[in-house]
Write an enzyme that holds these catalytic residues in place. Structure first.
Site, PDB file in Angstrom:
ATOM      1  N   LYS A 176       0.849  -1.193   0.000  1.00 14.75           N
ATOM      2  CA  LYS A 176       0.000   0.000   0.000  1.00 14.75           C
ATOM      3  C   LYS A 176       0.885   1.244   0.000  1.00 14.75           C
ATOM      4  CE  LYS A 176      -1.351   2.886   2.179  1.00 14.75           C
ATOM      5  NZ  LYS A 176      -1.111   4.367   1.966  1.00 14.75           N
ATOM      6  N   SER A 229       5.456   7.595  10.379  1.00 17.06           N
ATOM      7  CA  SER A 229       5.587   8.343  11.626  1.00 17.06           C
ATOM      8  C   SER A 229       5.427   7.441  12.841  1.00 17.06           C
ATOM      9  CB  SER A 229       4.540   9.455  11.681  1.00 17.06           C
ATOM     10  OG  SER A 229       3.246   8.911  11.894  1.00 17.06           O
ATOM     11  N   ALA A 232       1.689   7.077  13.803  1.00 17.97           N
ATOM     12  CA  ALA A 232       0.974   6.042  13.047  1.00 17.97           C
ATOM     13  C   ALA A 232       1.435   4.654  13.465  1.00 17.97           C
ATOM     14  CB  ALA A 232       1.194   6.248  11.546  1.00 17.97           C
ATOM     15  N   GLU A 250       9.400   0.779  11.073  1.00 15.86           N
ATOM     16  CA  GLU A 250      10.525   1.702  10.930  1.00 15.86           C
ATOM     17  C   GLU A 250       9.929   3.098  10.975  1.00 15.86           C
ATOM     18  OE1 GLU A 250      12.740   4.421   9.868  1.00 15.86           O
ATOM     19  OE2 GLU A 250      12.283   3.735   7.849  1.00 15.86           O
ATOM     20  N   CYS A 284      14.130  10.025   7.446  1.00 18.14           N
ATOM     21  CA  CYS A 284      14.052   9.704   8.871  1.00 18.14           C
ATOM     22  C   CYS A 284      15.431   9.617   9.509  1.00 18.14           C
ATOM     23  CB  CYS A 284      13.290   8.400   9.069  1.00 18.14           C
ATOM     24  SG  CYS A 284      13.965   7.021   8.116  1.00 18.14           S
ATOM     25  N   GLU A 386      10.377  15.702  14.901  1.00 19.42           N
ATOM     26  CA  GLU A 386      10.900  15.458  13.562  1.00 19.42           C
ATOM     27  C   GLU A 386      10.319  16.501  12.599  1.00 19.42           C
ATOM     28  OE1 GLU A 386      11.881  11.532  10.922  1.00 19.42           O
ATOM     29  OE2 GLU A 386       9.882  11.643  11.818  1.00 19.42           O
TER      30      GLU A 386
END
Length: 480
Positions: A176, A229, A232, A250, A284, A386
């Protein structure tokens, strides 16, 4: 134009059962690039059903490892033939400089496919163990149906990082990708289908949050592999807990680059900036907290500011461009908002922070200039959250002990770096940083080493043998 009016469900191109489409615009100009159909929950159900049927049939899970390796190697060859086209496509939908697409975004997926093809062929799936009286065979089997949910900052590389080891292990996959960058990823479907992957084993269903939520909650999904994130990731972990689904997460990062008092700035800065500004700062693992000795703070701030001012910002299709646009207007505004927040918290904007004076052809682009914040305290939001843009925060410290403490004073623990003329000192500091990956003096990680983080930066590891084992279950069979 790159138009994708259909979804790739169970190895076939089908019309979406929904009506939503994602219109993709070039982040540098705002010009229309193409569009993709977005998956509805019903489309996700069809993709999962195809994956479950294919897995239970054994058409791929029971295929000889040599056969799985053959398909992945052929897919890699097919992608390699399209490399220039794919690099242009990624730059067009993501906005990263073309040289980075050519150097990383395209070669890395090809390398992942080949690496895991070889691992599928050579991996020791069975191990015989005995205690002297009894013997067991410990065997490794594919985990099952995998839901791979990927972000926009790696349109082809992150999907392949999950799909390659999952397929190598014998799993069936529902991928997805996000609505921001849904175009280039279909090259993976084209390559694997042409390479001989059986129908049903792979589906690609771009979609937004509703599709993601429906997929990760699906009772027929055995494993969730997610990059995105931390917020999430927490929701996914909670959903997975309800049925004890396996997860690899991750997540975010706020990595610290510790510059020691003996570091040579002429050597440090040319290597540090690419680590801080990759994908226009939308990575990231970006080294965005720069920890500096207090007695060298002014010197390092001046040097970093000069270097940032020298970064060419502009059209990512231009090979001289170092910094391109943010992926979307929303992301541009988010990053600019953090600069405003930094000012309000007491940080000083040394360079950047303002709208750029761009040529007319780029006036519709979503650019943020490379920005340096000085006088940052590690408790500030710009040091803890972040930002995901080309914004560096300089934080002063007194001695190695405080540098380590500040580096570890974060809910994240994904990456980091240590810069020192003394290798032993740099290594000693690196061992004390609570993070999944550390670079000494800007050296890249060896291919095949694990990728992942501590704390809120994730669960599990990708890449290397660890990334392959994440898609296997262990069974013990008592044989005598």
């Amino acid at each position: 134009m790159n138009e994708r009016p259909e979804l790739f469900v169970g190895g076939r191109w089908v019309s979406s059962k929904g009506t939503e489409r994602a219109a993709v615009r070039n982040p540098a100009t705002g010009a229309y690039v193409g569009s993709a159909a977005l998956a509805s929950p019903a489309d996700v159900d069809d993709a999962v059903a195809a994956a479950r049927d294919s897995f239970d049939s054994g058409v791929w899970a029971d295929a000889a490892p040599e056969r799985r390796a053959e398909v992945l190697h052929k897919a890699a060859d097919l992608l390699e033939k399209r490399a220039p086209e794919l690099a242009r496509s990624i730059t067009g939908e993501l906005g990263c400089p073309i040289w980075f697409s050519e150097a990383a975004h395209v070669p890395n997926p090809i390398r992942h496919l080949r690496y895991y093809a070889d691992m599928a062929r050579d991996f020791p799936y069975d191990e015989r163990r005995t205690d002297g009286a009894n013997t067991s065979v410990v065997t490794q089997e594919p985990v099952g149906v995998v839901a791979a949910v990927t972000p926009w900052n790696g349109p082809l590389s992150t999907p392949t990082l999950k799909t390659a080891p999952a397929l190598a292990a014998g799993c069936s996959v529902v991928l997805k990708p996000p609505p921001e960058t849904p175009l280039t990823v279909y090259a993976l479907a084209d390559a694997l289908a042409e390479a001989g992957l059986p129908e049903g084993v792979l589906s690609i269903v771009p979609g937004g949050r509703e599709a993601s939520a429906h997929l990760v909650a699906h009772p027929e999904v055995d494993k969730i592999a997610f990059t995105g994130s931390s917020a999430a990731g927490k929701k996914i972990m909670a959903v997975a807990a309800d049925r004890i689904a396996r997860v690899t997460l991750e997540l975010g990062g706020k990595s610290a680059a510790i510059i020691c008092d003996d570091a040579d700035l002429d050597a440090v800065i040319p290597k540090l900036l690419p680590m801080a500004l990759m994908v226009n700062g939308q990575a990231c693992i970006a080294q965005t907290r720069v920890l500096v000795p207090r007695h060298r703070e002014a010197e390092i701030v001046d040097a970093l500011a000069d270097a940032l001012r020298g970064q060419k910002v502009g059209d990512p299709a231009d090979r001289e461009t170092r910094i391109g646009p943010m992926v979307s207007e929303r992301q541009r505004d988010r990053v600019a908002g953090y600069v405003t927040t930094g000012r309000s918290e007491g940080a000083r904007v040394v360079t950047g922070g303002e709208r750029l004076d761009l040529p007319p052809e780029l006036a519709g682009g979503w650019f943020v200039p490379p920005t340096l914040l000085a006088g940052v305290d590690n408790a500030m939001r710009v040091a803890q959250e972040e930002i995901f843009g080309p914004v560096l925060a300089v934080i002063a410290y007194e001695g190695d002990e405080e540098a380590v403490r500040i580096a570890n004073d974060s809910r994240y623990g994904l990456s980091g770096s240590v810069w020192s003329a003394a290798e032993d000192r740099a290594l000693a500091i690196a061992r004390r940083i609570r993070t999944g990956m550390v670079s000494l003096n800007g050296r890249p990680q060896a291919f095949g080493t694990p990728f992942g983080g501590y704390k809120e930066s994730g669960v599990g590891r990708e890449m290397g043998p660890e990334g392959f084992r994440a898609y296997l279950e262990t069974k013990s069979i008592a044989t005598g």
